[in-house]
Design a protein around this motif. Structure first.
Motif, mmCIF file in Angstrom:
data_model
loop_
_atom_site.group_PDB
_atom_site.id
_atom_site.type_symbol
_atom_site.label_atom_id
_atom_site.label_comp_id
_atom_site.label_asym_id
_atom_site.label_seq_id
_atom_site.Cartn_x
_atom_site.Cartn_y
_atom_site.Cartn_z
ATOM 1 N N ASN A 5 5.410 -4.468 6.020
ATOM 2 C CA ASN A 5 5.216 -3.010 6.035
ATOM 3 C C ASN A 5 3.810 -2.595 5.617
ATOM 4 O O ASN A 5 3.557 -1.409 5.433
ATOM 5 N N VAL A 6 2.898 -3.561 5.458
ATOM 6 C CA VAL A 6 1.497 -3.203 5.233
ATOM 7 C C VAL A 6 0.638 -3.832 6.323
ATOM 8 O O VAL A 6 0.990 -4.861 6.898
ATOM 9 N N ASP A 7 -0.499 -3.204 6.563
ATOM 10 C CA ASP A 7 -1.373 -3.618 7.660
ATOM 11 C C ASP A 7 -2.116 -4.909 7.351
ATOM 12 O O ASP A 7 -2.681 -5.082 6.269
ATOM 13 N N GLN A 8 -2.111 -5.782 8.336
ATOM 14 C CA GLN A 8 -2.894 -7.012 8.327
ATOM 15 C C GLN A 8 -3.498 -7.125 9.723
ATOM 16 O O GLN A 8 -2.782 -7.140 10.725
ATOM 17 N N THR A 9 -4.799 -7.163 9.798
ATOM 18 C CA THR A 9 -5.516 -7.050 11.055
ATOM 19 C C THR A 9 -4.917 -7.917 12.161
ATOM 20 O O THR A 9 -4.736 -9.125 11.991
ATOM 21 N N GLY A 10 -4.589 -7.264 13.277
ATOM 22 C CA GLY A 10 -4.101 -7.974 14.447
ATOM 23 C C GLY A 10 -2.625 -8.273 14.456
ATOM 24 O O GLY A 10 -2.125 -8.878 15.416
ATOM 25 N N HIS A 11 -1.907 -7.839 13.427
ATOM 26 C CA HIS A 11 -0.471 -8.120 13.347
ATOM 27 C C HIS A 11 0.323 -6.822 13.308
ATOM 28 O O HIS A 11 -0.182 -5.780 12.894
ATOM 29 N N ALA A 12 1.577 -6.908 13.738
ATOM 30 C CA ALA A 12 2.421 -5.714 13.813
ATOM 31 C C ALA A 12 2.910 -5.304 12.439
ATOM 32 O O ALA A 12 3.422 -6.134 11.673
ATOM 33 N N THR A 13 2.745 -4.023 12.144
ATOM 34 C CA THR A 13 3.289 -3.452 10.911
ATOM 35 C C THR A 13 4.636 -2.838 11.281
ATOM 36 O O THR A 13 4.754 -1.639 11.504
ATOM 37 N N THR A 14 5.653 -3.667 11.348
ATOM 38 C CA THR A 14 6.931 -3.225 11.908
ATOM 39 C C THR A 14 7.779 -2.426 10.942
ATOM 40 O O THR A 14 8.631 -1.639 11.364
ATOM 41 N N ASN A 15 7.624 -2.679 9.644
ATOM 42 C CA ASN A 15 8.482 -2.050 8.638
ATOM 43 C C ASN A 15 9.958 -2.307 8.931
ATOM 44 O O ASN A 15 10.822 -1.503 8.578
ATOM 45 N N GLY A 16 10.241 -3.428 9.584
ATOM 46 C CA GLY A 16 11.616 -3.792 9.881
ATOM 47 C C GLY A 16 12.275 -2.985 10.974
ATOM 48 O O GLY A 16 13.497 -3.019 11.118
ATOM 49 N N VAL A 17 11.486 -2.275 11.766
ATOM 50 C CA VAL A 17 12.016 -1.364 12.785
ATOM 51 C C VAL A 17 11.579 -1.849 14.168
ATOM 52 O O VAL A 17 10.376 -2.024 14.420
ATOM 53 N N ALA A 18 12.542 -2.038 15.063
ATOM 54 C CA ALA A 18 12.230 -2.561 16.399
ATOM 55 C C ALA A 18 11.250 -1.667 17.146
ATOM 56 O O ALA A 18 10.387 -2.160 17.879
ATOM 57 N N ALA A 19 11.344 -0.364 16.959
ATOM 58 C CA ALA A 19 10.471 0.565 17.679
ATOM 59 C C ALA A 19 9.012 0.427 17.265
ATOM 60 O O ALA A 19 8.119 0.910 17.968
ATOM 61 N N TYR A 20 8.745 -0.250 16.127
ATOM 62 C CA TYR A 20 7.372 -0.389 15.635
ATOM 63 C C TYR A 20 6.796 -1.784 15.895
ATOM 64 O O TYR A 20 5.737 -2.119 15.368
ATOM 65 N N ARG A 21 7.454 -2.553 16.722
ATOM 66 C CA ARG A 21 7.009 -3.936 16.914
ATOM 67 C C ARG A 21 5.641 -4.025 17.584
ATOM 68 O O ARG A 21 4.972 -5.061 17.523
ATOM 69 N N ASP A 22 5.191 -2.937 18.207
ATOM 70 C CA ASP A 22 3.875 -2.933 18.853
ATOM 71 C C ASP A 22 2.837 -2.121 18.081
ATOM 72 O O ASP A 22 1.762 -1.816 18.607
ATOM 73 N N VAL A 23 3.137 -1.782 16.831
ATOM 74 C CA VAL A 23 2.157 -1.086 15.985
ATOM 75 C C VAL A 23 1.240 -2.155 15.380
ATOM 76 O O VAL A 23 1.542 -2.748 14.341
ATOM 77 N N ILE A 24 0.139 -2.426 16.049
ATOM 78 C CA ILE A 24 -0.766 -3.499 15.645
ATOM 79 C C ILE A 24 -1.836 -2.942 14.710
ATOM 80 O O ILE A 24 -2.513 -1.965 15.043
ATOM 81 N N ALA A 25 -1.991 -3.564 13.573
ATOM 82 C CA ALA A 25 -2.931 -3.074 12.562
ATOM 83 C C ALA A 25 -4.375 -3.247 13.017
ATOM 84 O O ALA A 25 -4.774 -4.351 13.396
ATOM 85 N N PRO A 26 -5.161 -2.164 12.967
ATOM 86 C CA PRO A 26 -6.580 -2.273 13.331
ATOM 87 C C PRO A 26 -7.448 -2.834 12.216
ATOM 88 O O PRO A 26 -8.598 -3.216 12.446
ATOM 89 N N ASP A 27 -6.916 -2.882 11.007
ATOM 90 C CA ASP A 27 -7.684 -3.340 9.846
ATOM 91 C C ASP A 27 -6.692 -3.737 8.759
ATOM 92 O O ASP A 27 -5.491 -3.446 8.854
ATOM 93 N N ASP A 28 -7.193 -4.371 7.714
ATOM 94 C CA ASP A 28 -6.350 -4.762 6.596
ATOM 95 C C ASP A 28 -6.122 -3.595 5.639
ATOM 96 O O ASP A 28 -7.024 -2.788 5.396
ATOM 97 N N ALA A 29 -4.918 -3.506 5.093
ATOM 98 C CA ALA A 29 -4.661 -2.589 3.986
ATOM 99 C C ALA A 29 -5.457 -3.050 2.765
ATOM 100 O O ALA A 29 -5.801 -4.231 2.643
ATOM 101 N N PRO A 30 -5.765 -2.140 1.829
ATOM 102 C CA PRO A 30 -6.543 -2.530 0.650
ATOM 103 C C PRO A 30 -5.955 -3.701 -0.122
ATOM 104 O O PRO A 30 -6.698 -4.555 -0.613
ATOM 105 N N VAL A 31 -4.621 -3.761 -0.237
ATOM 106 C CA VAL A 31 -4.027 -4.853 -1.006
ATOM 107 C C VAL A 31 -4.294 -6.191 -0.326
ATOM 108 O O VAL A 31 -4.525 -7.215 -0.994
ATOM 109 N N VAL A 32 -4.302 -6.212 1.003
ATOM 110 C CA VAL A 32 -4.625 -7.443 1.734
ATOM 111 C C VAL A 32 -6.100 -7.783 1.557
ATOM 112 O O VAL A 32 -6.475 -8.933 1.306
ATOM 113 N N THR A 33 -6.946 -6.767 1.671
ATOM 114 C CA THR A 33 -8.385 -6.972 1.451
ATOM 115 C C THR A 33 -8.650 -7.585 0.083
ATOM 116 O O THR A 33 -9.444 -8.535 -0.053
ATOM 117 N N ASN A 34 -7.985 -7.075 -0.944
ATOM 118 C CA ASN A 34 -8.219 -7.573 -2.300
ATOM 119 C C ASN A 34 -7.733 -9.007 -2.472
ATOM 120 O O ASN A 34 -8.371 -9.810 -3.174
#
Length: 479
Positions: free
Chosen positions: A87-116
């Motif tokens: 449920n958090v963004d990681q560049t190039g991967h789907a941020t699905t949040n466990g929802v089938a309708a979001y399987r194509d929501v591809i993160a354009p960048d990393d969330a701050p927690v991933v960056t850190n």
């Protein structure tokens, strides 16, 4: 220390892994390969990791090894395998949040927690499961299916960071990212025997570059990013890196991880009050064990009733339900499964959402509750409380009508209140219960003074030093 052999590497804590790599006795590539091999061995039976990052992880590990060989500085988590919740963004991967309708929501960048985590040198090896919309205390969804607890099918893995909790305790990475709006780090910690600290408001920068709209005010105030680990020592290692500032979060609190040293002995408010819910003997025993461990470590433990409870929890949960219904109700109806929608109907029946002026009043009362705790924590910087009143529940317990809902969520008043007031709160296992349905860990909660996650982690370290971590008991069972 002798050379670490490959079969043992996945068992190392984050602190041990980082130390071995810095000393040259272990490479980042070896640590990563060991974690990936463990994932391949146990994840098919757990479904904790729903997307493998094996190729990326191996490439990153090789790059980290090359940089270290050239004399580049290493971060505190250099080469440590970690997992990231879906449920958090990681560049190039789907941020699905466990929802089938979001399987194509591809993160354009990393969330701050991933960056850190990346800046600290961590190696992401996989993305972990979450329930639909990350809004259950259990982990199952139509997109990825159910996550199993490594202790056995008699226990839910918790939620919403259930994949993270199951993964880290099973040996899939030494650290697992998760988040918590009402208990989503502490539920999985309690269920799986992990250790966590829910950071306080504003401590870990948060933002998803893929998001289309800002979150509601209560979601902003109550939801935090954090980690699950097998030891409290690993949290002490990782948390300073996790709280590094990011300009994308304008409300981040730029304080150092460790605050001013308090004169010992630190006072700990101790309570077993479950507000009308029966206290199970195993939970009572775990609380006594934790209190004894703190006393032995030099803390001054005093039985006292903390303020504003349980009102803070009940008002906070109904307020969160009100905001959720107003801002996400249509999205849940459009994309949620029938089971998820039925679950939320039951939520709303049991905990009627505040609306209109009542919601605004509830949000305003948050300050009064937090002020009471601020005054209280001037004397008691820490509080030892139950997390749940009974051992962790079975899978799908929250779907079993009013009774199941109340056992799984209604009794979690000590959890909700800390999110509503924005206080740091940890969960640490203090007992391994031998129950008729099978063995399971029992966690207790440590609440800290605002922005003093370090005090929480130090207290959990003291408890762990007396009682020991749960992972060896789990691995003996799994083997």
């Amino acid at each position: 220390m002798p050379q670490t052999t490959a079969p043992e590497v996945w068992r190392l804590t984050a602190a041990e892994t980082a130390a071995e790599i810095r000393a040259g006795r272990l490479s980042c590539a070896e640590a990563t390969d060991a974690a990936l091999a463990r994932m391949e061995a146990v994840n098919p039976g757990l479904n904790a990791v729903v997307e493998s990052l094996a190729e990326e992880a191996r490439a990153r590990a090789r790059a980290l090894d090359a940089a270290q060989a050239e004399g580049a500085p290493t971060g505190p988590l250099h080469g440590v395998p970690v997992t990231i919740k879906v449920n958090v963004d990681q560049t190039g991967h789907a941020t699905t949040n466990g929802v089938a309708a979001y399987r194509d929501v591809i993160a354009p960048d990393d969330a701050p927690v991933v960056t850190n985590l990346l800046r600290a040198g961590a190696v992401p090896i996989g993305r972990t499961n979450t329930p639909e919309f990350s809004f259950r205390a259990d982990t199952d969804n139509p997109l990825y299916g159910r996550t199993q607890n490594p202790w056995g099918a008699h226990i839910s893995p918790g939620g919403s960071s259930g994949g993270a909790g199951a993964a880290v305790m099973a040996g899939i990475g030494a650290l697992a990212h998760g988040n918590d709006i009402g208990g989503s780090l502490r539920f999985p910690a309690a269920a799986n025997g992990a250790v966590t600290v829910k950071p306080g408001l504003g401590r870990v920068p948060a933002f998803n570059p893929s998001q289309k709209a800002e979150r509601g005010m209560l979601a902003q105030a109550m939801s935090v990013q954090g980690l699950l680990a097998r030891t409290a020592t690993d949290l002490a290692l990782a948390m300073p890196a996790l709280i590094a500032a990011d300009p994308r979060d304008p409300f981040h609190v730029p304080l150092p991880y460790a605050g001013d040293r308090l004169e010992p002995p630190l006072r700990v408010a101790f309570t077993k009050d479950c507000f009308g819910f029966p206290l199970h003997p195993e939970v009572s025993a775990a609380l006594d064990a934790a209190a004894h461990a703190l006393s032995a470590a030099g803390y001054e433990v005093e039985e006292v009733a903390p303020p504003a409870m349980p009102e803070a929890a009940r008002v906070g949960y109904r307020a969160l339900m009100g905001e959720t219904k107003a801002l996400l109700g249509e999205e849940f109806a459009r994309h949620g499964s029938p089971a998820f929608q039925a679950l939320f109907e039951e939520y709303f029946r049991q905990y009627p959402p505040y609306e209109g002026a009542e919601l605004l009043d509830a949000m305003a009362r948050r300050s009064a509750f937090a002020r009471e705790w601020s005054r209280f924590q001037d004397r008691y910087p820490l509080a030892l409380t139950p997390f749940l009143s009974r051992p962790f529940f079975a899978p799908d317990r929250d779907l079993e009508g009013e009774e199941g809902m109340i056992e799984a969520l209604g009794s979690a008043l000590w959890s909700f209140a800390m999110n509503f007031m924005g206080l740091p709160a940890g969960n640490v296992p203090a007992r391994l219960a031998d129950l008729p349905q099978g063995p399971q860990p029992i966690g207790v909660q440590i609440v800290g003074r605002r922005w003093r996650e370090d005090l929480v982690v130090e207290a959990m370290t003291a408890i762990e030093a007396q009682i020991g971590p749960m992972a060896p008991h789990l691995w003996a069972r799994m083997d």
